[in-house]
Scaffold this active site. Structure first.
Site, PDB file in Angstrom:
ATOM      1  N   CYS A 221      13.545 -15.912  14.367  1.00  0.00           N
ATOM      2  CA  CYS A 221      14.433 -16.055  13.209  1.00  0.00           C
ATOM      3  C   CYS A 221      14.415 -14.812  12.333  1.00  0.00           C
ATOM      4  N   CYS A 226      18.194 -15.413  13.037  1.00  0.00           N
ATOM      5  CA  CYS A 226      18.946 -15.834  11.844  1.00  0.00           C
ATOM      6  C   CYS A 226      19.092 -14.739  10.792  1.00  0.00           C
ATOM      7  N   LYS A 229      20.987 -11.501  11.861  1.00  0.00           N
ATOM      8  CA  LYS A 229      22.343 -11.957  12.189  1.00  0.00           C
ATOM      9  C   LYS A 229      23.145 -12.237  10.903  1.00  0.00           C
ATOM     10  N   TYR A 362      26.704 -20.097  20.304  1.00  0.00           N
ATOM     11  CA  TYR A 362      26.263 -19.562  19.007  1.00  0.00           C
ATOM     12  C   TYR A 362      26.082 -18.037  19.026  1.00  0.00           C
ATOM     13  N   GLU A 366      28.710 -15.350  17.376  1.00  0.00           N
ATOM     14  CA  GLU A 366      28.305 -14.782  16.083  1.00  0.00           C
ATOM     15  C   GLU A 366      28.200 -13.256  16.168  1.00  0.00           C
ATOM     16  N   HIS A 640      36.608 -28.271  -9.125  1.00  0.00           N
ATOM     17  CA  HIS A 640      37.847 -27.522  -8.976  1.00  0.00           C
ATOM     18  C   HIS A 640      37.696 -26.134  -9.571  1.00  0.00           C
ATOM     19  N   GLU A 645      35.926 -29.419  -2.481  1.00  0.00           N
ATOM     20  CA  GLU A 645      36.558 -30.568  -3.141  1.00  0.00           C
ATOM     21  C   GLU A 645      37.552 -31.251  -2.201  1.00  0.00           C
TER      22      GLU A 645
HETATM   23  C1  LIG Z   1      20.497 -14.323  17.591  1.00  0.00           C
HETATM   24  C2  LIG Z   1      19.958 -15.618  17.075  1.00  0.00           C
HETATM   25  C3  LIG Z   1      20.436 -16.136  15.894  1.00  0.00           C
HETATM   26  C4  LIG Z   1      19.917 -17.329  15.402  1.00  0.00           C
HETATM   27  N1  LIG Z   1      20.444 -17.824  14.240  1.00  0.00           N
HETATM   28  C5  LIG Z   1      19.979 -18.960  13.744  1.00  0.00           C
HETATM   29  C6  LIG Z   1      20.482 -19.463  12.523  1.00  0.00           C
HETATM   30  O1  LIG Z   1      21.370 -18.888  11.904  1.00  0.00           O
HETATM   31  N2  LIG Z   1      19.951 -20.610  12.051  1.00  0.00           N
HETATM   32  C7  LIG Z   1      18.970 -21.283  12.703  1.00  0.00           C
HETATM   33  O2  LIG Z   1      18.515 -22.312  12.211  1.00  0.00           O
HETATM   34  N3  LIG Z   1      18.477 -20.841  13.879  1.00  0.00           N
HETATM   35  C8  LIG Z   1      18.961 -19.694  14.401  1.00  0.00           C
HETATM   36  N4  LIG Z   1      18.440 -19.215  15.577  1.00  0.00           N
HETATM   37  C9  LIG Z   1      17.388 -19.987  16.259  1.00  0.00           C
HETATM   38  C10 LIG Z   1      16.013 -19.743  15.603  1.00  0.00           C
HETATM   39  O3  LIG Z   1      15.735 -18.378  15.558  1.00  0.00           O
HETATM   40  C11 LIG Z   1      14.925 -20.488  16.375  1.00  0.00           C
HETATM   41  O4  LIG Z   1      15.293 -21.850  16.468  1.00  0.00           O
HETATM   42  C12 LIG Z   1      13.572 -20.388  15.720  1.00  0.00           C
HETATM   43  O5  LIG Z   1      13.158 -19.060  15.569  1.00  0.00           O
HETATM   44  C13 LIG Z   1      12.531 -21.153  16.550  1.00  0.00           C
HETATM   45  O6  LIG Z   1      11.256 -21.025  15.996  1.00  0.00           O
HETATM   46  P1  LIG Z   1       9.948 -21.225  16.898  1.00  0.00           P
HETATM   47  O7  LIG Z   1       8.800 -21.187  15.955  1.00  0.00           O
HETATM   48  O8  LIG Z   1      10.110 -22.384  17.766  1.00  0.00           O
HETATM   49  O9  LIG Z   1       9.908 -19.963  17.862  1.00  0.00           O
HETATM   50  P2  LIG Z   1      10.006 -18.406  17.567  1.00  0.00           P
HETATM   51  O10 LIG Z   1      10.529 -18.124  16.210  1.00  0.00           O
HETATM   52  O11 LIG Z   1      10.738 -17.821  18.706  1.00  0.00           O
HETATM   53  O12 LIG Z   1       8.488 -17.915  17.570  1.00  0.00           O
HETATM   54  C14 LIG Z   1       7.700 -17.873  18.713  1.00  0.00           C
HETATM   55  C15 LIG Z   1       6.689 -16.758  18.553  1.00  0.00           C
HETATM   56  O13 LIG Z   1       5.640 -16.919  19.496  1.00  0.00           O
HETATM   57  C16 LIG Z   1       5.322 -15.663  20.061  1.00  0.00           C
HETATM   58  N5  LIG Z   1       4.668 -15.920  21.351  1.00  0.00           N
HETATM   59  C17 LIG Z   1       5.209 -16.403  22.493  1.00  0.00           C
HETATM   60  N6  LIG Z   1       4.246 -16.589  23.411  1.00  0.00           N
HETATM   61  C18 LIG Z   1       3.085 -16.218  22.841  1.00  0.00           C
HETATM   62  C19 LIG Z   1       1.731 -16.212  23.289  1.00  0.00           C
HETATM   63  N7  LIG Z   1       1.387 -16.658  24.500  1.00  0.00           N
HETATM   64  N8  LIG Z   1       0.772 -15.749  22.439  1.00  0.00           N
HETATM   65  C20 LIG Z   1       1.089 -15.319  21.203  1.00  0.00           C
HETATM   66  N9  LIG Z   1       2.348 -15.324  20.728  1.00  0.00           N
HETATM   67  C21 LIG Z   1       3.325 -15.784  21.538  1.00  0.00           C
HETATM   68  C22 LIG Z   1       6.683 -14.995  20.176  1.00  0.00           C
HETATM   69  O14 LIG Z   1       6.582 -13.605  20.362  1.00  0.00           O
HETATM   70  C23 LIG Z   1       7.277 -15.383  18.825  1.00  0.00           C
HETATM   71  O15 LIG Z   1       6.867 -14.467  17.835  1.00  0.00           O
HETATM   72  C24 LIG Z   1      18.914 -18.022  16.097  1.00  0.00           C
HETATM   73  C25 LIG Z   1      18.418 -17.495  17.302  1.00  0.00           C
HETATM   74  C26 LIG Z   1      18.931 -16.317  17.772  1.00  0.00           C
HETATM   75  C27 LIG Z   1      18.387 -15.760  19.059  1.00  0.00           C
HETATM   76  N1  LIG Z   2      23.794 -20.353  13.582  1.00  0.00           N
HETATM   77  C1  LIG Z   2      22.762 -20.897  14.204  1.00  0.00           C
HETATM   78  O1  LIG Z   2      22.181 -21.850  13.743  1.00  0.00           O
HETATM   79  C2  LIG Z   2      22.323 -20.314  15.517  1.00  0.00           C
HETATM   80  C3  LIG Z   2      22.773 -19.073  15.898  1.00  0.00           C
HETATM   81  C4  LIG Z   2      22.371 -18.566  17.126  1.00  0.00           C
HETATM   82  C5  LIG Z   2      21.529 -19.303  17.946  1.00  0.00           C
HETATM   83  N2  LIG Z   2      21.101 -20.503  17.533  1.00  0.00           N
HETATM   84  C6  LIG Z   2      20.240 -21.306  18.439  1.00  0.00           C
HETATM   85  O2  LIG Z   2      19.893 -20.555  19.565  1.00  0.00           O
HETATM   86  C7  LIG Z   2      20.121 -21.308  20.750  1.00  0.00           C
HETATM   87  C8  LIG Z   2      20.571 -20.399  21.871  1.00  0.00           C
HETATM   88  O3  LIG Z   2      21.934 -20.042  21.685  1.00  0.00           O
HETATM   89  P1  LIG Z   2      22.749 -19.267  22.809  1.00  0.00           P
HETATM   90  O4  LIG Z   2      24.124 -19.064  22.314  1.00  0.00           O
HETATM   91  O5  LIG Z   2      21.968 -18.084  23.231  1.00  0.00           O
HETATM   92  O6  LIG Z   2      22.657 -20.188  24.078  1.00  0.00           O
HETATM   93  P2  LIG Z   2      23.398 -21.487  24.575  1.00  0.00           P
HETATM   94  O7  LIG Z   2      23.795 -22.348  23.453  1.00  0.00           O
HETATM   95  O8  LIG Z   2      22.504 -22.019  25.626  1.00  0.00           O
HETATM   96  O9  LIG Z   2      24.751 -20.934  25.257  1.00  0.00           O
HETATM   97  C9  LIG Z   2      24.758 -20.155  26.391  1.00  0.00           C
HETATM   98  C10 LIG Z   2      26.174 -19.646  26.649  1.00  0.00           C
HETATM   99  O10 LIG Z   2      26.133 -18.754  27.764  1.00  0.00           O
HETATM  100  C11 LIG Z   2      26.943 -19.254  28.814  1.00  0.00           C
HETATM  101  N3  LIG Z   2      26.286 -18.947  30.082  1.00  0.00           N
HETATM  102  C12 LIG Z   2      25.151 -19.515  30.574  1.00  0.00           C
HETATM  103  N4  LIG Z   2      24.802 -18.938  31.738  1.00  0.00           N
HETATM  104  C13 LIG Z   2      25.738 -17.978  31.982  1.00  0.00           C
HETATM  105  C14 LIG Z   2      25.894 -17.032  33.000  1.00  0.00           C
HETATM  106  N5  LIG Z   2      25.053 -16.952  34.028  1.00  0.00           N
HETATM  107  N6  LIG Z   2      26.946 -16.190  32.924  1.00  0.00           N
HETATM  108  C15 LIG Z   2      27.821 -16.252  31.911  1.00  0.00           C
HETATM  109  N7  LIG Z   2      27.716 -17.125  30.902  1.00  0.00           N
HETATM  110  C16 LIG Z   2      26.679 -17.984  30.930  1.00  0.00           C
HETATM  111  C17 LIG Z   2      27.097 -20.723  28.556  1.00  0.00           C
HETATM  112  O11 LIG Z   2      28.288 -21.163  29.165  1.00  0.00           O
HETATM  113  P3  LIG Z   2      28.512 -22.661  29.734  1.00  0.00           P
HETATM  114  O12 LIG Z   2      29.067 -23.442  28.595  1.00  0.00           O
HETATM  115  O13 LIG Z   2      29.472 -22.447  30.827  1.00  0.00           O
HETATM  116  O14 LIG Z   2      27.187 -23.161  30.205  1.00  0.00           O
HETATM  117  C18 LIG Z   2      27.145 -20.742  27.027  1.00  0.00           C
HETATM  118  O15 LIG Z   2      28.416 -20.397  26.563  1.00  0.00           O
HETATM  119  C19 LIG Z   2      21.161 -22.345  20.395  1.00  0.00           C
HETATM  120  O16 LIG Z   2      20.853 -23.535  21.051  1.00  0.00           O
HETATM  121  C20 LIG Z   2      21.046 -22.496  18.903  1.00  0.00           C
HETATM  122  O17 LIG Z   2      20.395 -23.676  18.546  1.00  0.00           O
HETATM  123  C21 LIG Z   2      21.482 -21.038  16.349  1.00  0.00           C
END
Ligand SMILES: Cc1cc2nc3c(=O)[nH]c(=O)nc-3n(C[C@H](O)[C@H](O)[C@H](O)COP(=O)(O)OP(=O)(O)OC[C@H]3O[C@@H](n4cnc5c(N)ncnc54)[C@H](O)[C@@H]3O)c2cc1C
Ligand SMILES: NC(=O)c1ccc[n+]([C@@H]2O[C@H](COP(=O)([O-])OP(=O)(O)OC[C@H]3O[C@@H](n4cnc5c(N)ncnc54)[C@H](OP(=O)(O)O)[C@@H]3O)[C@@H](O)[C@H]2O)c1
Length: 666
Positions: A221, A226, A229, A362, A366, A640, A645
């Site tokens: 995140c 997040c 982004k 997503y 985005e 408003h 609203e």
């Molecule tokens: C581009 C993008 C945009 C997103 N935007 C949003 C958003 O706008 N709003 C939202 O709610 N969510 C968003 N998400 C999703 C959000 O980031 C995740 O849901 C959230 O970070 C999950 O938290 P977590 O603690 O499960 O894992 P993470 O935040 O992924 O943390 C896991 C940590 O564990 C570490 N780790 C892994 N294995 C090991 C190990 N064996 N030993 C030590 N450390 C380890 C990793 O390096 C990492 O630092 C977004 C995700 C992406 C990719």
């Molecule tokens: N604003 C937010 O809160 C936010 C923002 C970013 C991420 N996130 C979190 O992060 C998670 C991951 O998001 P994500 O967008 O990476 O993954 P995702 O939701 O799993 O979507 C994957 C996308 O890639 C496509 N795809 C999968 N395999 C493919 C392939 N081999 N070739 C081409 N296209 C392929 C899928 O298409 P099909 O539909 O055909 O399977 C789908 O459109 C989400 O579940 C979300 O919860 C949250």
């Protein structure tokens, strides 16, 4: 936070594999249906609820047993406890057998003197508390055994536990809890456990992406999700505000230009300050932060390997897996070399140039949105549909808006990438991407190709569980590689828990991971009877015009309740801010409420496409949590002039085949 009592009978989380079984007539409730928020949620199964549930803490005076909260606390403080309720012959027989297993362990010659095996503490509870405990732990076995505050199951589960594991479990360990992963969930849990007086270590280590990108403490995140982004989304929105400003009378000299390197550095500076802040917080809360990669090398032992490959072995009574996800790659030559993912984008040393975003959910939408807003030529490559799992009417509106905004969409999946020019630290490379596509005139499949400077893969994310040693101790994983949980507890190893993205069947969102971490810590360390509610989670896709939603998608509501039982109110609107500036976005703002016709128009789905949708959806989310009816929205007086609203004045019913509504200003 609702207590278990309040939740009893109204808890809507869809339990997972291994959950205690539910009666066939059990009703299900509204789980969210947007994207990953819903995806992967298995069909509902729950332990049998009481026909007319007695609130667990209201003790039935005719029944013996201590109140639930007290009982849970007792079990939490005891080394070995067993819950029973009716003192029947069968219960007594099983408790005696449990005691015999532990006595045998005590008597075994190889058990060192230092290993103290205490007597089993018997805790008698009422029938209502029994049901509540079974519901809370998702264990149907009874009498129910707790070891060091963790629900183990019944006699059968105790017998199945390896003798060596049991002995090891009862031994003292260095930490009360080791958290593997210092992301959103892991950090929240570590801090909460420390606040409750526990000795906690938190391991966080980032393996570099195939492009070599790495980052600091805080997880996805903060570093590659997040936060960067949303900041880049804001940068892109500001570009439009500059144009709007002139319509509002601001005189701006020359053509505004965007500098990628400036934005990237500002974003990275902010992230660095957050990384530092997390380290300080851990120190203040006395959590031991270990910047090493954790791997189970024994049932209660983690080997922590740091950057210099130095290995430290540490032990704990409990473990929390919060290792999150990393981006997936397809499997064809050159792909890891020539392409980037969201792990690299926010630190990209060069300006991305003409970009292809592969994927249509997503992350892809985005990133494509803000890159286009920053002035880049961007194409989104869609394999099937946009935003799978989300309301498809809303997804189509997003697509139309993004096209009107200047983004391009291509159907297909890349099959080959050729490098034309190698990238440098200063300049993006050039690549030719090939994909098969139907020729619209002949109907035949043909190979198409196009050149791009940057190819961003956003095709989903994979659980980081392959090299954490889960197989060493036998933690069950799903096909997705995520941890299978009985709620947040491993189904196979009772002292191992998982939260956040790595837990099977839960939405992949930061606030979900944080909430689950805190609630779980209070449950396992304090004996609290709270549960994380994985339903009606508001979420927002930060596309150029943001999409906020909570509850059911239209198609899911129809599937679940039948078309005849659904009534949808909707409208288009023109945000006042867009009038003077004559923004094309004004023709795309839309909202709808999905209601249940026969349940006083209870609102089960909330959807809005508008600027600042995240802020609006967060606020209205509480209405859905409180089971608001359409009439409640009508009773609410609007603010408003705002966009939100519009939800207080909805009268138009959505009908099949109707023409697109036209917005009128106020
Ligand atoms: C581009 C993008 C945009 C997103 N935007 C949003 C958003 O706008 N709003 C939202 O709610 N969510 C968003 N998400 C999703 C959000 O980031 C995740 O849901 C959230 O970070 C999950 O938290 P977590 O603690 O499960 O894992 P993470 O935040 O992924 O943390 C896991 C940590 O564990 C570490 N780790 C892994 N294995 C090991 C190990 N064996 N030993 C030590 N450390 C380890 C990793 O390096 C990492 O630092 C977004 C995700 C992406 C990719
Ligand atoms: N604003 C937010 O809160 C936010 C923002 C970013 C991420 N996130 C979190 O992060 C998670 C991951 O998001 P994500 O967008 O990476 O993954 P995702 O939701 O799993 O979507 C994957 C996308 O890639 C496509 N795809 C999968 N395999 C493919 C392939 N081999 N070739 C081409 N296209 C392929 C899928 O298409 P099909 O539909 O055909 O399977 C789908 O459109 C989400 O579940 C979300 O919860 C949250």
């Amino acid at each position: 936070m609702k207590s278990l009592g309040e939740l009893f009978g109204c808890f809507k989380r869809q339990p997972r594999q291994g959950d205690a079984t539910a009666p066939a007539n059990q009703s299900t409730s509204d789980t969210p249906s947007m994207g990953a928020v819903a995806s992967g949620m298995p069909p509902p199964k729950r332990p049998a609820p009481a026909e007319s549930p007695t609130l667990p803490d209201e003790r039935n005076v005719d029944e013996p047993g201590i109140p639930l909260k007290e009982a849970l606390k007792e079990a939490n403080n005891a080394k070995i406890a067993v819950f029973y309720s009716h003192n029947t012959f069968d219960e007594e027989k099983q408790i005696l057998e449990i005691e015999a297993i532990l006595k045998a362990l005590k008597d075994r010659a190889d058990v060192e003197k230092s290993l103290e095996i205490p007597d089993v503490q018997r805790i008698r509870v009422s029938s209502a508390s029994k049901k509540a405990i079974q519901y809370l732990t998702l264990h149907n076995s009874w009498p129910l055994i707790y070891i060091k505050g963790n629900a183990v199951g019944g006699l059968k589960e105790l017998q199945a536990l390896k003798k060596d594991y049991l002995k090891e479990w009862l031994r003292d360990h260095t930490y009360d809890l080791i958290v593997i992963g210092g992301g959103s969930g892991g950090l929240a849990a570590a801090k909460e456990a420390a606040r409750l007086g526990k000795k906690v270590a938190c391991l966080d280590f980032v393996k570099p992406s195939p492009q070599g990108t790495t980052w600091g403490l805080g997880g996805t995140c903060v570093n590659v999700g997040c936060i960067p982004k949303k900041l880049m989304h804001q940068a892109s929105l500001l570009g439009h505000s500059i144009h709007d400003a002139q319509k509002f009378g601001w005189k701006l000299e020359g053509k505004p230009e965007h500098q990628w390197s400036h934005l990237r550095d500002s974003v990275q500076d902010h992230i660095a300050s957050l990384n530092w802040g997390y380290r300080v917080q851990l120190r203040e809360k006395t959590v031991t932060y270990i910047n090493s990669y954790g791997e189970f090398t024994g049932p209660f032992e983690i080997s922590a390997t740091n950057k210099k490959k130095k290995v430290e072995k540490i032990t704990a009574d409990r473990f929390l897996i919060a290792t999150g996800l990393r981006p997936k790659y397809p499997d064809f030559p050159g792909v890891k070399e020539y392409t980037i993912t969201s792990d690299d984008l926010f630190q990209l040393p060069y300006s991305p140039g003409k970009t292809l975003c592969v994927g249509a959910s997503y992350v892809s939408l985005e990133c494509a949105g803000f890159l286009h807003g920053l002035g880049f030529d961007v194409t989104v490559m869609v394999r099937s549909i946009l935003l799978r799992g989300f309301d498809q009417d809303m997804a189509e509106r997003i697509r139309k808006h993004m096209i009107a905004y200047g983004l391009k969409f291509e159907s297909g999946v890349p099959t080959k990438i050729e490098q034309i020019e190698e990238k440098t630290d200063e300049k993006a490379g050039k690549y030719r991407v090939y994909w098969p596509k139907k020729n619209e005139e002949t109907g035949e499949m043909q190979e198409f190709s196009e050149e791009y400077n940057t190819i961003l893969y956003a095709i989903g994310r994979e659980a980081v569980t392959d090299d954490v040693g889960l197989e060493t101790i036998g933690v069950e994983r799903a096909k997705s590689k995520k941890v299978v949980g009985r709620r947040e507890q491993s189904t196979t190893i009772p002292w191992v828990y998982a939260i956040g993205d790595v837990l099977e069947g839960t939405p992949e969102l930061t606030p979900v991971a944080i909430q689950a971490g805190r609630v779980l810590m209070r449950r396992i360390f304090e004996g609290a009877n709270e549960l994380t509610e994985y339903d009606q989670i508001p979420t927002t896709v930060f596309t150029p015009l943001e999409y906020g939603c909570c509850g059911l998608a239209e198609e899911d509501a129809v599937k679940k309740y039948g078309k005849e039982n659904i009534i949808i109110y909707h409208n288009v609107f023109n945000p006042l801010e867009y009038t003077i500036s004559e923004r094309m976005d004004k023709d795309h703002c839309y909202l709808k409420l999905i209601c249940l016709r026969n349940e006083e128009e209870k609102v089960v789905g909330f959807h809005i496409l508008t600027p600042n949708a995240g802020e609006i959806t967060q606020g209205f989310g509480i209405a859905l949590k409180l089971s608001a009816k359409k009439a409640d929205f009508d009773r609410l007086i609007g603010i408003h002039p705002t966009v939100a609203e519009s939800f207080t004045t909805l009268t138009l019913e959505k009908k099949d085949g109707e023409e697109e509504l036209q917005a009128s200003g106020c």
